[in-house]
Scaffold this motif. Structure first.
Motif, short mmCIF file in Angstrom:
data_model
loop_
_atom_site.label_atom_id
_atom_site.label_comp_id
_atom_site.label_asym_id
_atom_site.label_seq_id
_atom_site.Cartn_x
_atom_site.Cartn_y
_atom_site.Cartn_z
N TYR A 171 36.30 -37.95 3.67
CA TYR A 171 37.45 -38.77 4.07
C TYR A 171 37.48 -38.99 5.57
O TYR A 171 38.51 -38.93 6.22
CB TYR A 171 38.77 -38.18 3.56
N LEU A 175 39.14 -43.09 7.25
CA LEU A 175 39.85 -43.48 6.03
C LEU A 175 39.84 -45.00 5.87
O LEU A 175 40.14 -45.74 6.80
CB LEU A 175 41.29 -42.97 6.10
N HIS A 179 38.69 -45.28 -0.06
CA HIS A 179 39.27 -43.94 -0.23
C HIS A 179 40.65 -44.03 -0.90
O HIS A 179 40.94 -43.30 -1.84
CB HIS A 179 39.43 -43.24 1.13
N ARG A 203 41.57 -34.64 9.45
CA ARG A 203 41.38 -35.22 8.13
C ARG A 203 42.32 -34.60 7.10
O ARG A 203 42.85 -35.30 6.24
CB ARG A 203 39.91 -35.09 7.70
N ILE A 229 44.95 -37.07 5.06
CA ILE A 229 44.96 -37.16 3.59
C ILE A 229 46.25 -36.58 3.02
O ILE A 229 46.81 -37.12 2.07
CB ILE A 229 43.71 -36.47 2.99
#
Length: 138
Positions: A10, A13, A17, A56, A60
């Motif tokens: 990821y 992004l 994704h 990350r 996410i």
């Protein structure tokens, strides 16, 4: 409650994704995402990620479709991660089709189609090309 797990780097992004994560989340009630550590990314891709592991994880975890994130330190530990997070379904992109079938004894394994024409590798290459053109022009 049906628990879904997926894994990835990821980095940078992008819409691919987002689409994969939304489709994975739609398969159950709880989506857990394992994010490759910086060290794991270097070992599997030969380069460090653009964003750090911590960045990350934050990116996410901010997505509405994601319920939980954790750091994936080892590709060989996927079975342990599946058990630890009590996953009912492992979801991966179809570029991995067949490579995780050994986990069918722990959970269902589903391969979802990737978004055509987009990848992190392509984006990094495109950004690098633009940077080179700008440097030459400047």
């Amino acid at each position: 409650m049906k628990r879904i797990i997926t894994f990835g780097t990821y980095d940078l992004l992008h819409v691919g994704h987002i689409r994969l994560l939304k489709r994975a989340a739609a398969l159950g009630d709880h989506l857990t995402v394992g994010i490759s550590s910086d060290e794991l990314n270097i070992s599997k891709k030969g380069r460090g990620p653009v964003y750090t592991t911590a960045e990350r994880l934050e990116i996410i975890s901010a997505l509405d479709c994601v319920d939980e994130v954790f750091v994936e330190h080892s590709l060989e530990a996927k079975g342990d991660y599946i058990k630890e997070h009590q996953a009912d379904v492992l979801v991966m992109g179809d570029d991995w089709a067949g490579k995780f079938d050994m986990f069918n004894t722990l959970c269902d394994v589903v391969y979802l189609p990737r978004t055509e024409g987009i990848s992190t590798t392509y984006l990094i290459s495109s950004i690098s090309d633009v940077g080179k053109k700008v440097a030459k022009a400047g």
